[in-house]
Scaffold this active site. Structure first.
Site, short mmCIF file in Angstrom:
data_model
loop_
_atom_site.label_atom_id
_atom_site.label_comp_id
_atom_site.label_asym_id
_atom_site.label_seq_id
_atom_site.Cartn_x
_atom_site.Cartn_y
_atom_site.Cartn_z
N TYR A 15 0.45 5.18 -10.89
CA TYR A 15 1.45 5.82 -11.74
C TYR A 15 2.04 4.82 -12.74
CZ TYR A 15 1.01 8.54 -7.49
OH TYR A 15 0.50 9.19 -6.40
N TYR A 140 4.17 17.77 -2.07
CA TYR A 140 3.23 16.77 -2.60
C TYR A 140 2.00 16.77 -1.70
CZ TYR A 140 0.79 12.59 -3.89
OH TYR A 140 -0.20 11.73 -4.29
N ASP A 240 -0.21 19.75 6.16
CA ASP A 240 -0.58 18.45 5.61
C ASP A 240 0.30 17.40 6.28
OD1 ASP A 240 -0.89 16.13 4.18
OD2 ASP A 240 -0.73 17.05 2.20
N LYS A 269 -3.21 8.35 5.88
CA LYS A 269 -2.23 7.26 5.90
C LYS A 269 -2.20 6.44 7.20
CE LYS A 269 0.56 8.40 1.99
NZ LYS A 269 0.68 9.69 1.35
C1 PLP Z 1 -0.15 10.45 0.46
C2 PLP Z 1 -0.29 11.90 0.66
C3 PLP Z 1 -1.44 12.59 0.25
C4 PLP Z 1 -2.57 11.91 -0.48
O1 PLP Z 1 -3.21 10.94 0.26
P1 PLP Z 1 -4.06 9.79 -0.49
O2 PLP Z 1 -4.65 9.00 0.62
O3 PLP Z 1 -3.06 9.02 -1.32
O4 PLP Z 1 -5.08 10.48 -1.32
C5 PLP Z 1 -1.51 13.94 0.52
N1 PLP Z 1 -0.52 14.59 1.17
C6 PLP Z 1 0.60 13.96 1.57
C7 PLP Z 1 1.65 14.72 2.30
C8 PLP Z 1 0.76 12.59 1.32
O5 PLP Z 1 1.89 11.98 1.69
#
Ligand code: PLP
Length: 423
Positions: A15, A140, A240, A269
Site C-alpha cells: 500500500y 476485509y 474468514d 497468517k
Molecule cells: C490478511 C487477511 C487476508 C489476506 O491474506 P493474505 O495472506 O495477505 O493474502 C484475508 N482475510 C483476512 C481476514 C485477513 O486478515
C-alpha cells in the site's frame, strides 16, 4: 551495496508509492519479540508481523522442522503426487476445525478466492445458478480481485477498479462490543436475504473480529443467528479466520466462541507461525461430496506451490508448539493486561474507543491524520507498531515477555499523550 538505495528505486512496499513517501526501516534480524534494525536500534515487536508470528521469531522447533524438510524435499508438485507433511497437516486441521476437506494454497487472498469458487461450484452442483456473495460492511478479505470484491466498498479500493470488480451485496455489520446487541444488523441481513437469496451463493465474514477493515469486535451470537438465516435460504456460510485463527481471540478459532461451525473456512497468517507463506480453505464433507459427485466433478484450482512441503512441515511444527503450550492461559492473561492498562486512554480527548480481545489491543482515534506521527514516535521509543487510519493497535506473540508487553502498552499510552501535547 547500498540496499536502501536499491529498495528506494526498485521495490514496492505494501500500500505504498515507489519510492515510498513514508519512512522504511531496514531490518537486520529478528529474535523472539525483538526486531533488530541495521542502524543498531532494537525494537520490541507489537505487530507479530500482521497476526502471523504467534510464537515470536526464530523459534527453534520451527527452524528444525524447516531444516529437516529442506534436506528431504523442499518442493514437489501436488498434481498426482502427495507427501507426508501435507497429510499430517490435513489431519491436524481436520481435528482442530471439525471440518473435513482441505485445500492448501499460498496466501490468504488465494484461499478466499478458492472459497468463493467452491461456494459457486457447490451451488451449481445443486442445480442453482448463484453468483453473488453477501459480506459485512467494514469487511476485509484480501487484495486479489475476487477477495477485494467482498471487502467493504467504501472502506477499501473498490472505486479504483470500477466495473472490473464483481458486484456483491453488503449488509450492516453487528454493533461494536462482544456483548452488544445486533438486532439491526440481523434485520438488514434478513431483508437482503429475502430480496436477493436466489442470487447469493454464500455469506463471507470474519467471525467475532473484523480485522483490517476496522478492528471491530462483535457479539459471537450474531454468527449463530446469521447461520440460521443462511440455512433457510440455501446460502453457505464462509468464515474468514485468516486473521482470527490459531488463538488470537482466546479460542483456537473465533467460531469456537459459538456453538456452530461454518460450511467453509479460510485460514492463513498464523498457520506457519509467521515463517512461510501458506493458507488453507476447509469445507464440510457435504460440500466436497456434492461437487465431486456432480457433473462438474472437480474443484477447478491448483496453484504451482500447492501444499509446499516446507510450509506444511513448518505449519505442523507451529501447530504442535501451540497445542503443547498453555497458549490459552497466556492469551487470556495478555487480554486482561491489555484491558486493564489501555482502559486509561478512554479519557483522552483524541480517543474514540478502546477495545481488546485475546492478544489484540485496539485504540480507535477520532481522526485519521496521526498515523505517521504515531509510527515515528513508537520507533523513537523502540517499539514496532504500525497504525493505519484511525487505528492504533497491537497484536502480540503469545509468548511475549511481561517486560516487552509492558513496554508496548506504555509506549501506546505515551504516544497518545504526545499527540495531545502536540495539538
Ligand atoms: C490478511 C487477511 C487476508 C489476506 O491474506 P493474505 O495472506 O495477505 O493474502 C484475508 N482475510 C483476512 C481476514 C485477513 O486478515
Amino acid at each position: 551495496m547500498n540496499y536502501i538505495e536499491i529498495d528506494k528505486n526498485h521495490l514496492w512496499h505494501p500500500y505504498n508509492s515507489l519510492p515510498s513517501k513514508s519512512p522504511i526501516w531496514a531490518v537486520k534480524k529478528t529474535k523472539k519479540s525483538k526486531i533488530y534494525l541495521e542502524d543498531g536500534t532494537v525494537l520490541v515487536d507489537g505487530m507479530s508481523s500482521w497476526w502471523s508470528a504467534i510464537h515470536g521469531y526464530n523459534n527453534k522447533k520451527i527452524y528444525k522442522a524447516l531444516k529437516t524438510q529442506a534436506k528431504i524435499m523442499p518442493h514437489i508438485m501436488f498434481g498426482g503426487l502427495t507427501h507426508k507433511p501435507a497429510s499430517i497437516l490435513a489431519k491436524k486441521l481436520v481435528d482442530l476445525t471439525q471440518l473435513n476437506s482441505v485445500f492448501l494454497c499460498d496466501s490468504g487472498s488465494v484461499s478466499v478466492e478458492v472459497a468463493l469458487k467452491t461456494a459457486i461450484l457447490y451451488q451449481k452442483a445443486k442445480g442453482r445458478e448463484k453468483y453473488k456473495f453477501l459480506a459485512l460492511e467494514n469487511s476485509y478479505h484480501g487484495d486479489t480481485l475476487g477477495a477485494m470484491s467482498v471487502c467493504d466498498p467504501n472502506n477499501s479500493m473498490h472505486s479504483l477498479y470500477g466495473d472490473y470488480l464483481s458486484e456483491n451485496i453488503f449488509v450492516k455489520a453487528p454493533n461494536l462490543g462482544i456483548k452488544a446487541d445486533f438486532d439491526e444488523a440481523l434485520k438488514d441481513l434478513e431483508e437482503k436475504l429475502i430480496k436477493h437469496h436466489k442470487d447469493i451463493a454464500g455469506f463471507i465474514l470474519e467471525p467475532v473480529v473484523q480485522g483490517a477493515g476496522g478492528m471491530r469486535i462483535y457479539n459471537p451470537e450474531y454468527l449463530e443467528k446469521a447461520k440460521e438465516l443462511c440455512l433457510k435460504y440455501d446460502i453457505l456460510t464462509i468464515f474468514d479466520e485468516i486473521a482470527t485463527g490459531f488463538g488470537h481471540t482466546g479460542k483456537m478459532f473465533a467460531f469456537n466462541h459459538t456453538n456452530i461451525k461454518p460450511d467453509i473456512l479460510t485460514i492463513g497468517k498464523g498457520l506457519t507461525g509467521g515463517t512461510l507463506t501458506m493458507a488453507a480453505m476447509l469445507t464440510t464433507k457435504d460440500i466436497s461430496d456434492v461437487i465431486s459427485s456432480s457433473s462438474i466433478g472437480v474443484l477447478m484450482h491448483g496453484p504451482t506451490f500447492m501444499a509446499n512441503p516446507l510450509a506444511c512441515s513448518v505449519a505442523n511444527a507451529s501447530i504442535d508448539l501451540l497445542l503443547n503450550s498453555s497458549w490459552q492461559k497466556r492469551v487470556l492473561k495478555i487480554e486482561k493486561y491489555f484491558k486493564k492498562k489501555l482502559e486509561i486512554l478512554k479519557t483522552s480527548s483524541l480517543v474514540k474507543d478502546v477495545r481488546c480481545i485475546g492478544v489484540i489491543g485496539v485504540v480507535e482515534l477520532k481522526d485519521d491524520t496521526n498515523a505517521a506521527k504515531l509510527q515515528e514516535f513508537c520507533v523513537e521509543n523502540k517499539v514496532w507498531l504500525r497504525p493505519f487510519g484511525k487505528l492504533f493497535y497491537s497484536i502480540v506473540a503469545y509468548n511475549i515477555g511481561k517486560k516487552e508487553l509492558k513496554k508496548i502498552i506504555n509506549t501506546m499510552i505515551n504516544a497518545i499523550e504526545y499527540l495531545e501535547k502536540e495539538k
